[in-house]
Design a protein around this motif. Sequence first.
Motif, PDB file in Angstrom:
ATOM      1  N   UNK A 193       1.071  -1.303   0.076  1.00 34.73           N
ATOM      2  CA  UNK A 193       0.648   0.060  -0.319  1.00 34.73           C
ATOM      3  C   UNK A 193       0.649   0.945  -0.001  1.00 34.73           C
ATOM      4  N   UNK A 194       1.928   1.208  -0.097  1.00 37.50           N
ATOM      5  CA  UNK A 194       3.181   1.797   0.121  1.00 37.50           C
ATOM      6  C   UNK A 194       4.757   2.103   0.446  1.00 37.50           C
ATOM      7  N   UNK A 195       5.767   3.129  -0.285  1.00 42.64           N
ATOM      8  CA  UNK A 195       7.092   2.181  -0.330  1.00 42.64           C
ATOM      9  C   UNK A 195       7.944   3.622   0.204  1.00 42.64           C
ATOM     10  N   UNK A 196       8.871   2.883   1.316  1.00 44.69           N
ATOM     11  CA  UNK A 196       9.653   3.730   1.672  1.00 44.69           C
ATOM     12  C   UNK A 196       9.605   3.665   3.022  1.00 44.69           C
ATOM     13  N   UNK A 197      10.512   4.043   3.513  1.00 46.36           N
ATOM     14  CA  UNK A 197      10.943   4.336   4.815  1.00 46.36           C
ATOM     15  C   UNK A 197      12.160   4.809   6.274  1.00 46.36           C
ATOM     16  N   UNK A 198      11.004   4.692   7.222  1.00 45.34           N
ATOM     17  CA  UNK A 198      11.197   6.285   7.270  1.00 45.34           C
ATOM     18  C   UNK A 198      12.895   5.568   8.558  1.00 45.34           C
ATOM     19  N   UNK A 199      12.788   4.490   8.722  1.00 44.71           N
ATOM     20  CA  UNK A 199      14.010   3.844   9.761  1.00 44.71           C
ATOM     21  C   UNK A 199      15.327   3.738   9.070  1.00 44.71           C
ATOM     22  N   UNK A 209      17.065   2.379  -0.846  1.00 42.20           N
ATOM     23  CA  UNK A 209      16.622   1.227  -2.087  1.00 42.20           C
ATOM     24  C   UNK A 209      15.326   2.113  -2.547  1.00 42.20           C
ATOM     25  N   UNK A 210      14.065   2.214  -1.248  1.00 43.11           N
ATOM     26  CA  UNK A 210      12.750   2.910  -1.659  1.00 43.11           C
ATOM     27  C   UNK A 210      12.634   4.710  -1.288  1.00 43.11           C
ATOM     28  N   UNK A 211      13.773   4.747   0.093  1.00 44.66           N
ATOM     29  CA  UNK A 211      13.610   6.462   0.241  1.00 44.66           C
ATOM     30  C   UNK A 211      13.182   6.406   1.450  1.00 44.66           C
TER      31      UNK A 211
END
Length: 563
Positions: A193-199, A209-211
């Motif tokens: 449902x999303x891409x990216x990881x704040x950690x 890889x995905x921001x």
Amino acid sequence: MKVQRFLLINPFYPLVEMPSAPLGVSYLAAALERAGIETRVYDLVVTGYSAKKLEALMNAWKPDIVGATAVSMTFNSAIAAIEEAKRINPDVVTAMGGAHVSFCASATLRKHKGLDLIAMGEGEELIVELCEAVAGKRSYASIAGLAYRDGDEVRENASRGHFIDVNTLPLPARDHTPLARYRALRTPISMTTSRGCPFQCIFCVGRKLVGAKVRYRDHLSVVNEMQQLVDYGFEQVNVADDLFTAKRQHALAVCDEIIKRGLKVSWAAFANVNTVDVPLLRRMKEAGCFTVSFGLESGNQDILKATKKGTKLEGIVAAVEMCNEAGVTPHGSFIVGLPGETPETIRQSIEFSRKLREMGCDAGFHMLAPFPGTAVREHAEKFQLKILSNEWSDYHANRAITETPGADRDTQNAVAKEFEGAAEELFWDLARRIEAGTASAEECHRYALLERQAVYYDMMMQDLLETRGSLSTQSAEVSQSVAIDSIVEQVCEATKRPRPMVERAIVDGLHLGYLRYRSASQVCTWEFADSPPSLAVTEIVRRPAQRTAALLNADPFAAAPAE
């Protein structure tokens, strides 16, 4: 040269790792098709691989490009197929993408001469640009995120500098993948449902890889895709976002839409213990979420701090309590071998996991795998980590391939062996109780599902339906009992499995839509319900058939809980 055909290879992934129908490959297939490029997928996870089969496929279909995706554990499988494709046709362009090669692109190209191109990072836009370059419409040097050969030199272009707007992507083209095989194995199907990881966890490449900025899909599109997966007949959906609960508003919007539509779907998601609360978890439960997985990593606070996880032990306990209050099953995973690991910190993690289990949180252990691109690999010396293996097939996280000053390989492996032994003992205890007639109906059913999975996996990986699934008959019309008995005989002969086990699997497969057979011109042909004809290597087996009327007249679901 005009690029018309692209063959995508999904490399082998062991069944014990619970593989899912390939999501990344399906996104790539959708992007290629939108660009007008005919695409096929050769899925080595649920289909037997051989050089002969790949050669037959390439000779018949004549792809212009053969590409594969890989994580570290599957890289050897992927590169073997890529190099074989180049041997079969030296003129075919070969490409690879995925998390593994994105962070060791130049080294991979230098070592593997049969590989021409590497796509680094997100691939849906890049793969189309790559095809344009192969067609001569642009240069390789103009494509950000591409690594390639320039004569005897290897070039690695700068990164793309932006991430894809996820709402511009077409839905994954899952019709290219053998979904019936994954349904037969009862593995969940994944979606995002999303891409990216704040950690910034030091053992993960997700952020690189995905921001770091999370990009969210429109909730209506998300639930449309969920509906599609339910219609395909999957029992469970795995929401594979790095962090489904990163933005509370987004998670609630998805849940509200599921509830509004009355969609009956069972799904699981990943979360950080700091991003859940009881109202959110209750809404997720109402929308069909049955379990939430947390990366717990360690029972030692100093190690948690060193990993940049941003969690505290008391926060982990609180998150488990919140899941219990909301009625969602919590699941946690620990990593053995993180920087600072000692026998004492391992003991703390084991004791903490036992405490969590007593609270209803299932917990598992994995070994640290220093994947390319991770901080633990790039700064191993700083973290006082000794990397013991660069053999990528070792990167399955089930055995130690790193050591710390306080925890050597044997110390770490003892943890894995302890938990594997406990799981194996539970299995054999169940088998003994079934034989003694003391197991519950639910336990018997669960054991029968494992047996059925084993039969189907044998059939897939040995290509039994492709090579032994066409049988001659005495009449144009074949009764179902004769058709079943014919294939049961072939599967029993090939696998040496007990006939009752095979018969149950075949009958259940027909009832559940995993298997089908066709009868024409005195030949009865069996196949998985979505077998791609281009991969078939069929020979007719001429055998007399017996009847299995008793099995056909029986209800395969009698006295068993619903799946």
